[in-house]
Design a protein around this motif. Structure first.
Motif, PDB file in Angstrom:
ATOM      1  N   VAL A   1      -3.245   6.776   0.806  1.00 44.50           N
ATOM      2  CA  VAL A   1      -4.012   6.565   1.983  1.00 44.50           C
ATOM      3  C   VAL A   1      -3.990   7.825   2.828  1.00 44.50           C
ATOM      4  O   VAL A   1      -5.156   8.298   3.359  1.00 44.50           O
ATOM      5  CB  VAL A   1      -3.212   5.695   3.042  1.00 44.50           C
ATOM      6  CG1 VAL A   1      -4.115   5.497   4.537  1.00 44.50           C
ATOM      7  CG2 VAL A   1      -3.406   3.894   2.464  1.00 44.50           C
TER       8      VAL A   1
ATOM      9  N   ILE B   1       0.990  -2.835   6.641  1.00 41.10           N
ATOM     10  CA  ILE B   1       2.315  -2.649   5.799  1.00 41.10           C
ATOM     11  C   ILE B   1       2.406  -1.724   4.606  1.00 41.10           C
ATOM     12  O   ILE B   1       1.304  -1.727   3.913  1.00 41.10           O
ATOM     13  CB  ILE B   1       2.482  -4.145   5.259  1.00 41.10           C
ATOM     14  CG1 ILE B   1       2.387  -5.151   6.448  1.00 41.10           C
ATOM     15  CG2 ILE B   1       3.736  -4.091   4.223  1.00 41.10           C
ATOM     16  CD1 ILE B   1       3.636  -5.372   7.377  1.00 41.10           C
ATOM     17  N   LEU B   2       3.005  -0.749   5.028  1.00 36.57           N
ATOM     18  CA  LEU B   2       2.898   0.563   4.043  1.00 36.57           C
ATOM     19  C   LEU B   2       4.222   0.620   3.420  1.00 36.57           C
ATOM     20  O   LEU B   2       4.998   0.453   4.058  1.00 36.57           O
ATOM     21  CB  LEU B   2       2.440   1.490   4.523  1.00 36.57           C
ATOM     22  CG  LEU B   2       0.911   1.764   5.568  1.00 36.57           C
ATOM     23  CD1 LEU B   2       0.798   2.977   6.301  1.00 36.57           C
ATOM     24  CD2 LEU B   2       0.010   1.967   4.286  1.00 36.57           C
ATOM     25  N   ARG B   3       4.213   1.406   2.152  1.00 36.39           N
ATOM     26  CA  ARG B   3       5.552   1.906   1.790  1.00 36.39           C
ATOM     27  C   ARG B   3       5.346   3.418   1.263  1.00 36.39           C
ATOM     28  O   ARG B   3       4.296   3.979   1.090  1.00 36.39           O
ATOM     29  CB  ARG B   3       5.777   0.929   0.298  1.00 36.39           C
ATOM     30  CG  ARG B   3       5.030   1.295  -0.710  1.00 36.39           C
ATOM     31  CD  ARG B   3       5.276   0.689  -2.099  1.00 36.39           C
ATOM     32  NE  ARG B   3       4.144   0.856  -2.972  1.00 36.39           N
ATOM     33  CZ  ARG B   3       3.951   2.013  -3.732  1.00 36.39           C
ATOM     34  NH1 ARG B   3       5.001   2.715  -3.896  1.00 36.39           N
ATOM     35  NH2 ARG B   3       3.117   2.323  -4.714  1.00 36.39           N
ATOM     36  N   GLU B   4       6.518   3.966   1.103  1.00 36.19           N
ATOM     37  CA  GLU B   4       6.807   5.351   1.082  1.00 36.19           C
ATOM     38  C   GLU B   4       6.260   5.383  -0.384  1.00 36.19           C
ATOM     39  O   GLU B   4       6.494   4.647  -1.347  1.00 36.19           O
ATOM     40  CB  GLU B   4       7.911   5.905   1.374  1.00 36.19           C
ATOM     41  CG  GLU B   4       8.322   6.113   2.744  1.00 36.19           C
ATOM     42  CD  GLU B   4       7.329   6.810   3.606  1.00 36.19           C
ATOM     43  OE1 GLU B   4       6.695   7.920   3.318  1.00 36.19           O
ATOM     44  OE2 GLU B   4       6.907   6.348   4.744  1.00 36.19           O
ATOM     45  N   ASP B   5       5.674   6.842  -1.061  1.00 38.52           N
ATOM     46  CA  ASP B   5       5.454   6.760  -1.930  1.00 38.52           C
ATOM     47  C   ASP B   5       6.788   7.457  -2.957  1.00 38.52           C
ATOM     48  O   ASP B   5       7.227   8.277  -3.101  1.00 38.52           O
ATOM     49  CB  ASP B   5       4.532   8.091  -2.411  1.00 38.52           C
ATOM     50  CG  ASP B   5       4.099   8.466  -3.683  1.00 38.52           C
ATOM     51  OD1 ASP B   5       4.085   7.623  -4.440  1.00 38.52           O
ATOM     52  OD2 ASP B   5       3.938   9.841  -3.952  1.00 38.52           O
TER      53      ASP B   5
ATOM     54  N   ILE C   1       0.856  -1.430  -0.031  1.00 32.18           N
ATOM     55  CA  ILE C   1       0.195  -0.083  -0.044  1.00 32.18           C
ATOM     56  C   ILE C   1       1.026   1.340  -0.131  1.00 32.18           C
ATOM     57  O   ILE C   1       1.981   1.434   0.860  1.00 32.18           O
ATOM     58  CB  ILE C   1      -0.877   0.115   1.441  1.00 32.18           C
ATOM     59  CG1 ILE C   1      -1.682  -1.210   1.368  1.00 32.18           C
ATOM     60  CG2 ILE C   1      -1.848   1.245   1.338  1.00 32.18           C
ATOM     61  CD1 ILE C   1      -2.473  -1.465   2.623  1.00 32.18           C
ATOM     62  N   ASN C   2       0.493   2.166  -0.800  1.00 33.36           N
ATOM     63  CA  ASN C   2       1.027   3.671  -0.880  1.00 33.36           C
ATOM     64  C   ASN C   2       0.681   4.505   0.107  1.00 33.36           C
ATOM     65  O   ASN C   2      -0.542   4.807   0.221  1.00 33.36           O
ATOM     66  CB  ASN C   2       0.682   4.000  -2.543  1.00 33.36           C
ATOM     67  CG  ASN C   2       1.732   5.379  -2.456  1.00 33.36           C
ATOM     68  OD1 ASN C   2       1.848   6.326  -1.794  1.00 33.36           O
ATOM     69  ND2 ASN C   2       2.103   5.640  -3.775  1.00 33.36           N
ATOM     70  N   LYS C   3       1.429   4.640   1.099  1.00 29.51           N
ATOM     71  CA  LYS C   3       1.181   5.278   2.245  1.00 29.51           C
ATOM     72  C   LYS C   3       0.523   6.796   1.989  1.00 29.51           C
ATOM     73  O   LYS C   3      -0.425   7.437   2.532  1.00 29.51           O
ATOM     74  CB  LYS C   3       2.241   5.629   3.085  1.00 29.51           C
ATOM     75  CG  LYS C   3       1.937   6.216   4.445  1.00 29.51           C
ATOM     76  CD  LYS C   3       3.316   6.491   5.324  1.00 29.51           C
ATOM     77  CE  LYS C   3       3.286   7.156   6.748  1.00 29.51           C
ATOM     78  NZ  LYS C   3       4.232   7.663   7.360  1.00 29.51           N
ATOM     79  N   LYS C   4       1.114   7.535   0.841  1.00 28.33           N
ATOM     80  CA  LYS C   4       0.614   8.874   0.592  1.00 28.33           C
ATOM     81  C   LYS C   4      -0.800   8.740  -0.024  1.00 28.33           C
ATOM     82  O   LYS C   4      -1.680   9.691   0.213  1.00 28.33           O
ATOM     83  CB  LYS C   4       1.516   9.551  -0.438  1.00 28.33           C
ATOM     84  CG  LYS C   4       1.241  10.881  -0.796  1.00 28.33           C
ATOM     85  CD  LYS C   4       2.595  11.808  -0.834  1.00 28.33           C
ATOM     86  CE  LYS C   4       2.341  13.166  -1.113  1.00 28.33           C
ATOM     87  NZ  LYS C   4       3.227  13.692  -1.947  1.00 28.33           N
TER      88      LYS C   4
END
Ligand code: ZN
Lengths: 490, 101
Positions: free
Chosen positions: A65, B62-66, A60-63
């Motif tokens: 979200v 579980i996240l990733r930075e853009d 998942i792309n944090k930004k």
């Protein structure tokens, strides 16, 4: 209900809007592929994740979200503390996995609302939910060696989308357009999406049904899509309401279907039968763990929100005394608003309302004229200085417009333009006195008439002095000085 | 106990874009109902004390930075295409319009 009654008063339209906005991230929703796909070669922005190859895992792309959470706060929605992803299953070649990762049971935001102005006054729409999902690939239908085929470009596959769904609160085509416009402005203000409809960054779909006035139950709803501008949104919905009205009046049954807006024909056409929600066989996405949003994270996102359009309109009206119209014009034009804010900050002594008049008037007129570089040359402090010169009578309003046009085109400083053009008004009594003496000496007949009680001659004499000073005299001062001179030297 | 009807099977086949013969429909109607019967056995278990779960691994957030990562080269992306034309995947035209999205 009689046939003579106009259809508009017999039926009521029930409209819900679904809007997809492409989020302004640099990478896709579940993989690191770049979102800079405009003009790129087909399938040049793809990886095993967004091609749906077996054995890969989405992340998942944090930004993305954060953009949906920010939107949730901006529409006063409840933001989820626990959220989850689901698979929406359908088979079509634009969807390589055979399912779209979306959110079904636990969207990131729910129960929000958005208030906006309409020609009938303010209107509030309840927003049912805002959630995250991934976009699909793009198909081109073509003929290849005599076969009908689909050409697929997966560059758009996996682009991050936010879907925002309203309750069926909307009753007119105008309300629908205004809602979409306000949401677009909100997206642009938050920076979540550029939300330009022309290039598909914002896609508006409407669910439209009609029911006899006073009836509780909804009629059969028809989904309308392919509206590529705000104008198209209003027209397509108005068309659809009319089409359904005529059909119901003729005793026909409305079918649950998806219809497209045909801009050339200005009408909607049948695209396909609408599938029931059950047909998508949603189930929880096993490849993505649930997401818990901590209070700290949420507070941080909320704190980063900029001033929202509704608050800004209120501030412009209530604190700075602008008309509702001017406030709205400024709020809808980020460059103009920045110029206005800059000018107010540069010189708090100048009434904001006057600055707003210049920005919404001269500035926007020139900016509309096309010279983009011109708009960029305008210095807020110079605008404030110019308006100050008008206020204190140093320069006439007409000449000020010329000065502003030159500043707009060249960026040259206001005082230097005023000097170069010789626009400084003659406001000092000495210089004015000489001009008045000359005019009075040259017009003895008018002087005599004035003294004989013909007060209207004063206007003529003022005109003569203005002429002698090539328009640079302060007309008010000229009039006072003339009157004083004529009344005194009897 | 609800049974799957022939119409249900035809509907599911349509959603899966499968064209089935009369014979296949009849066979699948039997097989799908058999599968449902097995779920009915599972449904008799008492699960009241077990919270619903969609996950068998105990992970969350579980996240990733853009950040952009390299994509595949176009030829690599198209390596498994059933057919290609220029830089596009080619598939038979599917009638009946787009899906949900
Ligand atoms: Zn990718």
């Amino acid at each position: 209900m009689t046939a003579a009654e106009p259809a508009a008063s017999r039926y009521e339209a029930v409209i819900g809007i679904e809007i997809h906005c492409q989020l302004k991230t640099v990478s896709k929703m579940f993989c690191g592929c770049s979102t800079e796909i405009d003009g790129a070669a087909p399938n040049s922005h793809c990886c095993p994740v967004c091609l749906g190859l077996p054995g890969v895992l989405p992340t998942i792309n944090k930004k993305a979200v954060e953009f949906v959470i920010a939107t949730g706060f901006a529409i006063e929605a409840k933001v989820a503390t626990t959220t989850r992803w689901d698979r929406k299953n359908y088979f079509y070649p634009d969807l390589p996995k055979g399912y779209q990762i979306s959110q079904y049971q636990l969207p990131l935001a729910a129960e929000g609302r958005l208030t906006f102005d309409t020609s009938d006054g303010p209107f509030t729409v309840c927003v049912r939910r805002a959630h995250l999902e991934e976009d699909t690939g793009r198909l081109i239908h073509a003929e290849l060696d005599g076969r009908r085929v689909s050409l697929i470009d997966f560059n758009r596959s996996g682009m991050p989308l936010m879907e925002i769904v309203t309750e069926p609160d909307i009753r007119t085509a105008e309300q629908a357009r205004r809602y979409a416009e306000e949401l677009r402005l909100l997206m642009q203000t938050i920076g979540a999406s550029d939300a330009e409809m022309e290039n598909g960054q914002m896609r508006v779909e409407a669910n439209v049904s009609i029911r006899p006035r006073g009836q509780e139950a909804f009629g059969t709803r028809v989904e309308v899509k392919n509206m590529n501008s705000m104008r198209a949104v209003e027209r397509a919905i108005a068309f659809e309401i009319e089409r359904q009205t005529v059909a119901v009046d003729a005793g026909e049954k409305i079918h649950m279907e998806t219809r497209g807006w045909d801009e050339a024909r200005q009408s909607t056409y049948h695209m396909r039968p609408k599938e029931e929600e059950n047909d998508y066989r949603y189930f929880p996405e096993p490849d993505l763990p649930p997401l818990l949003t901590s209070p700290e994270w949420l507070a941080e996102i909320k704190a980063r929100l900029p001033e929202l359009p509704s608050a800004r309109r209120r501030r412009y009206r209530d604190e700075q005394g602008l008309s509702a119209y001017d406030a709205d014009v400024l709020v809808n034009d980020a460059t103009a608003a920045a110029l206005f804010e800059g000018a107010v900050a540069a010189d708090p002594a100048v009434p904001p309302k006057l600055l707003a008049n210049w920005v919404t008037g001269e500035y926007m007129r020139l900016a509309k004229g096309g010279e983009g570089s011109g708009a960029a040359a305008v210095d807020p402090a110079e605008l404030a200085a110019l308006v100050e010169l008008v206020v204190d009578g140093s320069i006439s309003g007409t000449n000020a417009k010329e000065v502003f046009a030159e500043h707009f085109a060249t960026g040259r400083g206001v005082s230097s333009i005023v000097k170069a053009r010789g626009f400084e008004q003659i406001s000092d009594a000495g210089a004015l006195g000489t001009a008045i003496d000359t005019v009075l000496a040259a017009n003895p007949a008018a002087v005599a008439d004035y003294r004989a009680g013909k007060a209207e001659v004063l206007g003529f004499l003022v005109g003569q002095v203005m002429k002698a000073t090539r328009g640079q005299a302060n007309a008010g001062m000229v009039q006072n000085a003339l009157r004083e001179r004529l009344d005194k030297a009897e | 106990m609800a049974e799957l009807t022939r119409a249900d099977v035809e509907h599911v086949a349509h959603l899966a874009r499968l064209g089935l013969t009369e014979e296949e429909l009849a066979r699948l109607e039997g097989q799908l109902n058999h599968i449902l019967d097995q779920y009915k056995v599972l449904a008799t278990l008492d699960t009241a004390h077990i919270p619903p779960t969609a996950q068998t691994i105990e992970l969350q957030n579980i996240l990733r930075e853009d950040a952009v990562q390299p994509s595949l080269a176009v030829d690599e992306a198209l390596a498994n295409a059933p057919e290609r034309s220029g830089d596009h995947f080619v598939v038979p035209a599917i009638l009946g319009g787009e899906g949900g999205a």
